[in-house]
Design a protein around this motif. Structure first.
Motif, short mmCIF file in Angstrom:
data_model
loop_
_atom_site.label_atom_id
_atom_site.label_comp_id
_atom_site.label_asym_id
_atom_site.label_seq_id
_atom_site.Cartn_x
_atom_site.Cartn_y
_atom_site.Cartn_z
N THR A 232 -3.69 6.13 0.83
CA THR A 232 -2.84 6.57 1.94
C THR A 232 -3.56 6.38 3.27
OG1 THR A 232 -1.75 8.15 0.47
CG2 THR A 232 -1.46 8.49 2.84
N VAL A 233 -4.83 6.70 3.32
CA VAL A 233 -5.62 6.50 4.54
C VAL A 233 -5.64 5.01 4.89
CG1 VAL A 233 -7.98 6.53 5.46
CG2 VAL A 233 -7.04 8.57 4.35
N GLU A 234 -5.78 4.18 3.88
CA GLU A 234 -5.84 2.73 4.11
C GLU A 234 -4.55 2.20 4.73
OE1 GLU A 234 -6.84 -1.33 1.57
OE2 GLU A 234 -7.02 0.62 0.60
N CYS A 235 -3.41 2.78 4.37
CA CYS A 235 -2.15 2.24 4.89
C CYS A 235 -1.56 3.06 6.03
CB CYS A 235 -1.12 2.10 3.75
SG CYS A 235 -0.41 3.61 3.14
N ARG A 236 -2.22 4.12 6.46
CA ARG A 236 -1.58 5.02 7.43
C ARG A 236 -1.23 4.37 8.76
NH1 ARG A 236 -6.35 9.16 8.92
NH2 ARG A 236 -7.81 7.54 9.50
N HIS A 237 -2.10 3.50 9.28
CA HIS A 237 -1.84 2.95 10.61
C HIS A 237 -0.72 1.91 10.60
CE1 HIS A 237 -5.01 5.26 12.30
NE2 HIS A 237 -5.90 4.76 11.46
N GLU A 238 -0.78 0.98 9.66
CA GLU A 238 0.27 -0.04 9.65
C GLU A 238 1.58 0.49 9.08
OE1 GLU A 238 -2.28 -1.08 5.94
OE2 GLU A 238 -2.77 -0.71 8.01
N GLU A 239 1.52 1.54 8.31
CA GLU A 239 2.74 2.06 7.68
C GLU A 239 3.28 3.31 8.35
OE1 GLU A 239 4.33 0.58 5.29
OE2 GLU A 239 2.86 -0.91 4.65
N GLY A 240 2.55 3.90 9.29
CA GLY A 240 3.04 5.10 9.97
C GLY A 240 3.06 6.34 9.10
N ILE A 241 2.00 6.55 8.35
CA ILE A 241 1.89 7.73 7.49
C ILE A 241 1.41 8.91 8.33
CG2 ILE A 241 0.71 8.70 5.46
CD1 ILE A 241 2.54 6.31 4.77
N SER A 242 1.94 10.09 8.08
CA SER A 242 1.57 11.26 8.88
C SER A 242 0.16 11.75 8.53
CB SER A 242 2.58 12.39 8.68
OG SER A 242 2.31 13.09 7.48
N GLU A 243 -0.50 12.29 9.52
CA GLU A 243 -1.82 12.88 9.33
C GLU A 243 -1.73 14.11 8.42
OE1 GLU A 243 -4.77 11.60 10.40
OE2 GLU A 243 -3.61 9.90 11.17
N THR A 244 -0.60 14.80 8.47
CA THR A 244 -0.43 15.99 7.63
C THR A 244 -0.42 15.62 6.15
OG1 THR A 244 0.83 17.01 9.42
CG2 THR A 244 0.97 18.07 7.26
N ALA A 245 0.17 14.48 5.81
CA ALA A 245 0.17 14.03 4.42
C ALA A 245 -1.25 13.80 3.94
CB ALA A 245 1.01 12.76 4.27
N LYS B 44 0.83 -1.21 0.00
CA LYS B 44 0.00 0.00 0.00
C LYS B 44 0.86 1.26 0.00
CE LYS B 44 -4.14 -1.46 -0.32
NZ LYS B 44 -4.84 -1.19 -1.57
N ARG B 45 1.99 1.23 0.69
CA ARG B 45 2.86 2.41 0.71
C ARG B 45 3.34 2.73 -0.71
NH1 ARG B 45 5.96 5.30 4.34
NH2 ARG B 45 5.61 3.86 6.07
N VAL C 139 7.95 16.27 -2.60
CA VAL C 139 8.17 16.20 -1.16
C VAL C 139 7.22 15.17 -0.55
CG1 VAL C 139 7.99 17.49 1.03
CG2 VAL C 139 9.04 18.56 -0.98
N LEU C 140 5.95 15.22 -0.96
CA LEU C 140 4.97 14.27 -0.45
C LEU C 140 5.37 12.83 -0.80
CD1 LEU C 140 2.25 13.64 0.92
CD2 LEU C 140 1.17 13.99 -1.33
N GLY C 141 5.80 12.61 -2.02
CA GLY C 141 6.22 11.27 -2.43
C GLY C 141 7.39 10.77 -1.60
N ALA C 142 8.36 11.63 -1.35
CA ALA C 142 9.51 11.25 -0.51
C ALA C 142 9.05 10.98 0.92
CB ALA C 142 10.57 12.34 -0.53
N ASP C 143 8.13 11.78 1.40
CA ASP C 143 7.56 11.58 2.74
C ASP C 143 6.91 10.20 2.83
OD1 ASP C 143 6.20 11.74 5.21
OD2 ASP C 143 5.43 13.75 4.83
N LEU C 144 6.08 9.88 1.84
CA LEU C 144 5.37 8.60 1.84
C LEU C 144 6.33 7.41 1.66
CD1 LEU C 144 2.26 9.60 -0.30
CD2 LEU C 144 2.35 9.27 2.19
N ALA C 145 7.46 7.64 1.00
CA ALA C 145 8.43 6.57 0.76
C ALA C 145 9.43 6.38 1.90
CB ALA C 145 9.21 6.88 -0.54
N THR C 146 9.28 7.17 2.94
CA THR C 146 10.22 7.11 4.05
C THR C 146 9.48 6.78 5.34
OG1 THR C 146 11.53 8.83 2.97
CG2 THR C 146 12.05 8.35 5.27
N PRO C 147 9.71 5.60 5.90
CA PRO C 147 9.07 5.28 7.18
C PRO C 147 9.45 6.31 8.24
CG PRO C 147 10.10 3.33 6.22
CD PRO C 147 10.54 4.50 5.40
N HIS C 148 8.49 6.65 9.10
CA HIS C 148 8.76 7.64 10.14
C HIS C 148 9.78 7.16 11.16
CE1 HIS C 148 6.20 11.11 9.27
NE2 HIS C 148 5.51 10.22 8.57
#
Length: 182
Positions: free
Chosen positions: A135-148, A26-27, A66-75
């Motif tokens: 992105t919403v679907e993968c946010r919890h298991e992948e650690g996606i930021s709410e700001t994204a 999903k990420r 920037v968003l793509g790099a953010d999504l491609a980088t685990p927090h």
């Protein structure tokens, strides 16, 4: 830099930081859809936007990298990258306010379409919504930021308003959705 590395031939790719993941994750789907959106914005620019529309979209294309790099980088990753921030969300909100001030307020739903650039922006809006859903679907298991997620939500609103603005600039009327009365 070489274009092909052969490292993805087995169906895996690397996130920023080196972690290998399936290309079907999903990420990857999330930032791949952001990349697709960025390409559609390039098409919209090529279709002859107003000077203001082009200025906005060129800035947004940089923000999408920037968003793509953010999504491609685990927090959890120590890599120091720029992440999408509230500043970019505010930029979109200010843009919406600026563009809406020039438009007739909506009283009905409108059909996506209009001029070539307006139609392309409506298409971009739908791809942005898809990227947001993924992105919403993968946010919890992948650690996606709410700001994204907030950024993508606001971006789809911005693209809708920009489509209306570009149709107005092209002197192309909007088509109101008419409910069949049976």
């Amino acid at each position: 830099m070489k274009i092909y590395t052969r490292k993805g031939d087995t169906g895996e790719t690397s996130l920023f930081g080196g972690q290998r993941v399936s290309k079907s994750s999903k990420r990857i789907d999330s930032y791949g859809t952001v990349d697709e959106l960025n390409s559609i914005l390039g098409m919209a620019i090529a279709h002859g936007l107003s000077a203001l529309g082009k200025q906005y979209l060129e800035t947004i294309q940089h923000q999408l990298f920037v968003l793509g790099a953010d999504l491609a980088t685990p927090h959890s990753n120590e890599t120091r990258i720029k992440r999408i921030s509230e500043d970019e969300v505010t930029f979109l909100e200010n843009g919406i306010d600026e563009l809406e001030a020039t438009l007739t307020p909506l009283r009905n739903f409108i059909l996506p379409g209009g001029s070539e650039s307006g139609s392309t922006l409506h298409f971009a809006r739908t791809v942005c919504r898809r990227a947001e859903r993924i992105t919403v679907e993968c946010r919890h298991e992948e650690g996606i930021s709410e700001t994204a997620i907030k950024y993508m939500n606001r971006l789809s609103d911005f693209l809708f308003v920009l489509a209306r603005f570009e149709n107005k600039e092209a002197d192309t009327p909007e088509t109101t959705w008419k409910v069949d009365k049976q």
